[in-house]
Design an enzyme around this catalytic site. Structure first.
Site, PDB file in Angstrom:
ATOM      1  N   ILE A 429      -1.732 -14.831   5.264  1.00  0.00           N
ATOM      2  CA  ILE A 429      -0.730 -14.012   4.401  1.00  0.00           C
ATOM      3  C   ILE A 429      -0.150 -13.377   5.211  1.00  0.00           C
ATOM      4  CG2 ILE A 429      -0.504 -12.395   2.442  1.00  0.00           C
ATOM      5  CD1 ILE A 429      -1.600 -15.199   1.732  1.00  0.00           C
ATOM      6  N   SER A 431      -0.578 -10.503   8.031  1.00  0.00           N
ATOM      7  CA  SER A 431      -1.314  -9.602   9.215  1.00  0.00           C
ATOM      8  C   SER A 431      -2.660 -10.020   9.560  1.00  0.00           C
ATOM      9  CB  SER A 431      -1.301  -8.150   8.326  1.00  0.00           C
ATOM     10  OG  SER A 431      -2.338  -8.085   7.340  1.00  0.00           O
ATOM     11  N   GLU A 603       5.089  -3.332 -10.280  1.00  0.00           N
ATOM     12  CA  GLU A 603       4.719  -1.741 -10.569  1.00  0.00           C
ATOM     13  C   GLU A 603       5.690  -1.258 -11.435  1.00  0.00           C
ATOM     14  OE1 GLU A 603       3.089   0.715  -7.133  1.00  0.00           O
ATOM     15  OE2 GLU A 603       2.667  -1.177  -7.919  1.00  0.00           O
ATOM     16  N   HIS A 693     -10.825  -8.115   0.611  1.00  0.00           N
ATOM     17  CA  HIS A 693     -11.210  -6.690   0.332  1.00  0.00           C
ATOM     18  C   HIS A 693     -12.467  -6.525   0.840  1.00  0.00           C
ATOM     19  CE1 HIS A 693      -7.779  -7.761  -1.960  1.00  0.00           C
ATOM     20  NE2 HIS A 693      -7.617  -6.525  -1.653  1.00  0.00           N
TER      21      HIS A 693
HETATM   22  N1  GLN Z   1       2.148  -9.660   4.855  1.00  0.00           N
HETATM   23  C1  GLN Z   1       1.367  -8.701   4.275  1.00  0.00           C
HETATM   24  C2  GLN Z   1       0.069  -8.650   5.175  1.00  0.00           C
HETATM   25  O1  GLN Z   1      -0.262  -9.596   5.315  1.00  0.00           O
HETATM   26  C3  GLN Z   1       1.136  -8.600   2.731  1.00  0.00           C
HETATM   27  C4  GLN Z   1       0.260  -7.284   2.382  1.00  0.00           C
HETATM   28  C5  GLN Z   1       0.176  -7.135   0.958  1.00  0.00           C
HETATM   29  O2  GLN Z   1       0.281  -8.082   0.175  1.00  0.00           O
HETATM   30  N2  GLN Z   1       0.054  -5.768   0.663  1.00  0.00           N
HETATM   31  O3  GLN Z   1      -0.522  -7.693   5.376  1.00  0.00           O
HETATM   32 ZN    ZN Z   2      -1.251  -8.994  -0.854  1.00  0.00          ZN
END
Ligand code: GLN
Ligand code: ZN
Length: 751
Positions: A429, A431, A603, A693
């Protein structure tokens, strides 16, 4: 005129509660030390409000974690698995909030959800068939007595039973109707205990009343309050609503025996209309929520005073539109921000002053007062907030700018040919673990302890390592790792014109976690390329495709304090144009896969379903399309969303017209997949195959089994394989293991 505050921030002016709680969790301080810090925060908060001359100040607005959880705790709504741990009361409370893993057992936390349309999160109470609802706690009583001993007579703020029941999750066979009488009876007991301690005013917070209600909801509400109001025990009862208007129940509410009724005139679009059309009873007090509890701009006294007089009732109190929990403590903390900016802002403490000032001049010949004149000067125009170029660009947007051509199916074919990825492509995703050295590099650079060259050199080294690691693991679409970002909104804000940053303007998001949203001060434009150099460098390290990584306009806006002088739609469009510049620069620099994150898309979704499209999605979704509509057909646009609660807006998500969407699914029992199938979702999808998580490493079999389930709902040619969110909070070791298993699982099903 009298004044009222629904609730005050409670994390401490310098986040004392966060730091003390974290020390307590780590076993560095004991319970008493934590209780003492909490007591001090309550004291300071109360005295601040008293000093400002507020008439109706709340007690019981404090919380160690969340006040919905406090309410569950108060009435013994504690699932047996937590009681079985045999912990102290406070530790049990934290076990519900955070989960418990230790010598006494292993239980997960209660589920957490967004509190209405805010970025605050509450814990979802669980009611099962064994729950014995009973008033067992005394937090509201203790905090009322404590305030009194400090010389502050308070209204006792409670989450009302209607809202509480509507938010609770029923895990057994029982339903709301089976427990509502019992719970109401326990609230009645609480009222009588409070009355016996001398409490004069009790506030019932019922924000759920601003949602769409059906006949059964209205009956439930009426039956609950018929009983409570028949047992007031000499107290005066305030029905407090916020986050919108109560159009479905207004006429019922004013017939009931409430002594005060609190309405939100700021966010409640129809509130004034309701009052004007149906009148307001002469024997009740109207608490008019006109000082915005959700944003940080100074109140416009002219507007406020005119609404106050339009209500047509003499019995009116000026109040906050919702709890001040959603704004930071005080501007006094901001030492670096110049007064030219600060004079336009009001945090919680400054809002107290606003309330007293409005109360002071209301009803008089206020137009000639200095208070009024000074206030109005603020609205004559703000320094540097306007950018004619940006305004012209927004005005020049045409319908065609919202449409990407060729259509999706055609692009999908072209991209498959050019990218030549295997079936079930693997990716992440964005990071990668934010290790100590990564944070240190950023901090030292920020503080001026490190030169720009050294800072860049370090990040390049990290990027090169990250690319090599991904190649070794065998991922198909690589990322640069986001080592330059502390936060996905702040990082972009720092490179945009029109943004202002604070030092200590923290707001509680959940529990001990606080956020510091930047402020959109003026018209927004891109000052310089933001991510291009990092992505270009990453691409130079490999022959595999590298995905560029941006935050989308809706998320940038939703996680900032927005302007109040122009519409949200206007601001989102400005940000969209700024991010579009970045997308096009990435493309020019050879980055042909670009992800535009919209983690916070939901949100600001209106609380009433009937408003979803007209008030929000009808401009938020096109704004996203505006960002990518000008790229070439062969450039693949990805988006990513967290908080998988979007089953109900699937068509809107598809209308974002991205080529690929990755999202959080591993925690929501893949229910969303049915919905994708039902809606004929065209966009390629990567439902997260494991939960990032938690530090747990998913096994190959587990991932294969998740993918197998997904394949029954999603065509093979559209399925991507990825974790459910960014990896920044994870450790390196578990990340490598997890991703290795992920790639092995993809290979297995390809076979
Ligand atoms: N690109 C962001 C990451 O990988 C996405 C973070 C998120 O969705 N909160 O941290
Ligand atoms: Zn995310």
């Amino acid at each position: 005129m009298n004044t009222s505050v629904i609730g005050y921030p409670r994390i401490g002016k310098d986040r004392e509660l966060k730091f003390a709680s974290e020390k307590f969790f780590a076993g560095e301080i004991d319970e008493n030390a934590l209780l003492k810090v909490a007591k001090n925060i309550r004291k300071e908060d109360l005295l601040k409000q008293k000093e400002a001359g507020i008439t109706y100040i709340s007690s019981n607005d404090f919380s160690f974690y969340d006040n919905v959880l406090d309410t569950a705790f108060l009435f013994n709504i504690i699932p047996q698995r937590y009681k079985d741990l045999g912990l102290s009361e406070l530790e049990t409370y934290f076990a519900l909030a955070r989960g418990y893993q230790g010598v006494k057992g292993n239980v997960k936390a209660l589920a957490m959800k967004k509190w209405f349309n805010t970025n605050y999160h509450y814990l979802v109470p669980e009611i099962d068939d064994d729950t014995e609802i009973s008033l067992v706690g005394n937090k509201p009583v203790n905090e009322y007595v404590e305030a009194k001993s400090l010389g502050v007579e308070t209204k006792v703020a409670l989450i009302g039973p209607f809202t509480f029941l509507k938010l609770a999750k029923f895990t057994g066979s029982k339903k709301i109707a089976d427990v509502s009488e019992k719970l109401t009876g326990e609230y009645v007991k609480l009222v009588s205990v409070l009355a016996s301690k001398g409490a004069e005013f009790i506030e019932f917070d019922e924000p759920y009343l601003v949602r769409d209600l059906d006949g059964a909801d209205i009956d439930l509400f009426k039956s609950i309050y018929a009983r409570i109001l028949a047992n007031k025990n000499g107290t005066k009862v305030l029905l407090q609503t916020y986050f919108g208007d109560i159009r479905d129940v207004y006429t019922e509410v004013i017939k009931l025996d409430f002594d005060l009724i609190g309405l939100d005139f700021f966010e409640g679009r129809k509130t004034l209309d309701l009052v004007k059309t149906n009148g307001f009873p002469a024997d009740k007090i109207l608490v008019a929520g006109l000082v915005n509890g959700k944003n940080i701009w100074r109140n416009d006294y002219k507007k406020t005073l005119s609404v106050l007089s339009e209500t047509g009732t003499g019995n009116v109190v000026i109040g906050t539109s919702c709890s001040l929990l959603h704004v930071p403590y005080t501007l006094e903390n901001e030492t670096k921000l110049s007064d030219d900016y600060k004079k336009h802002f009001a945090f919680a403490e400054e809002k107290l002053t606003e309330l007293s000032e409005i109360a002071q001049i209301a009803g008089s010949d206020y137009e000639n007062s200095n208070i009024f004149k000074n206030n109005q000067k603020l609205f004559e125009g703000r320094k540097d907030s306007e950018d004619k170029d940006v305004q012209a660009k927004v005005a020049a947007i045409t319908d065609a700018d919202y449409v990407r051509l060729p259509v999706f199916e055609e692009r999908e074919r072209i991209q498959k040919e050019i990218l030549n990825l295997p079936l079930f492509p693997t990716t992440t995703i964005g990071s990668f673990p934010q290790t100590q050295d990564v944070r240190k590099n950023r901090q030292e650079f920020k503080k001026g302890l490190k030169s720009k060259e050294d800072y860049i050199e370090f990040n390049r080294k990290k990027i090169a390592e990250c690319i090599k690691l991904q190649e070794e693991i065998g991922l198909d679409v690589l990322v640069h790792g986001e080592f330059e970002r502390n936060d996905m909104v702040e990082y972009f804000g720092e490179h945009l014109n029109g943004y202002v940053f604070t030092e200590k303007a923290w707001v509680q998001s959940y529990g001990t976690r606080n956020v510091k949203p930047p402020i959109i001060w003026g018209d927004v434009s891109r000052r310089e390329p933001i991510t291009v150099e990092w992505s270009k460098f990453a691409k130079s390290c490999t022959n595999k495709p590298v995905k560029g990584m941006l935050t989308g306009p809706v998320t940038i806006l939703n996680w900032s304090f927005p302007r109040e002088d122009i519409s949200i739609k206007e601001s989102i469009l400005q940000i969209a144009l700024a991010i579009r510049d970045e997308v096009l620069d990435l493309e020019t620099n050879g980055i042909n896969i670009i992800q535009i994150d919209e983690a916070a898309l939901r949100e600001k979704l209106p609380l009433r379903r009937s408003d979803w499209y007209s008030e929000y999605l009808d401009f938020a979704i096109p704004a996203f399309r505006l960002v990518h509509s000008k790229v070439k057909p062969e450039t693949q646009i990805h988006t990513h969303m967290c908080y998988s609660e979007f089953t109900d807006i699937i068509p809107a998500i598809d209308a974002m017209d991205a080529d690929v969407i990755t999202f959080e699914a591993s925690r929501s029992d893949l229910q969303i997949l049915d919905s994708l199938k039902e809606n004929n979702f065209k966009t390629e999808v990567g439902p997260g195959v494991y939960d990032i998580h938690s530090p747990r490493v998913p096994s190959v079999e587990e991932i294969v089994s998740a993918l197998t389930k997904m394949r029954t709902k999603i065509e093979d040619s559209k399925l991507w394989v990825n974790p459910d969110c960014g990896l920044k909070t994870r450790g390196t070791e578990e990340t490598v293991k997890s991703l290795t298993n992920l790639v092995a699982a993809a290979k297995q099903i390809r076979g």
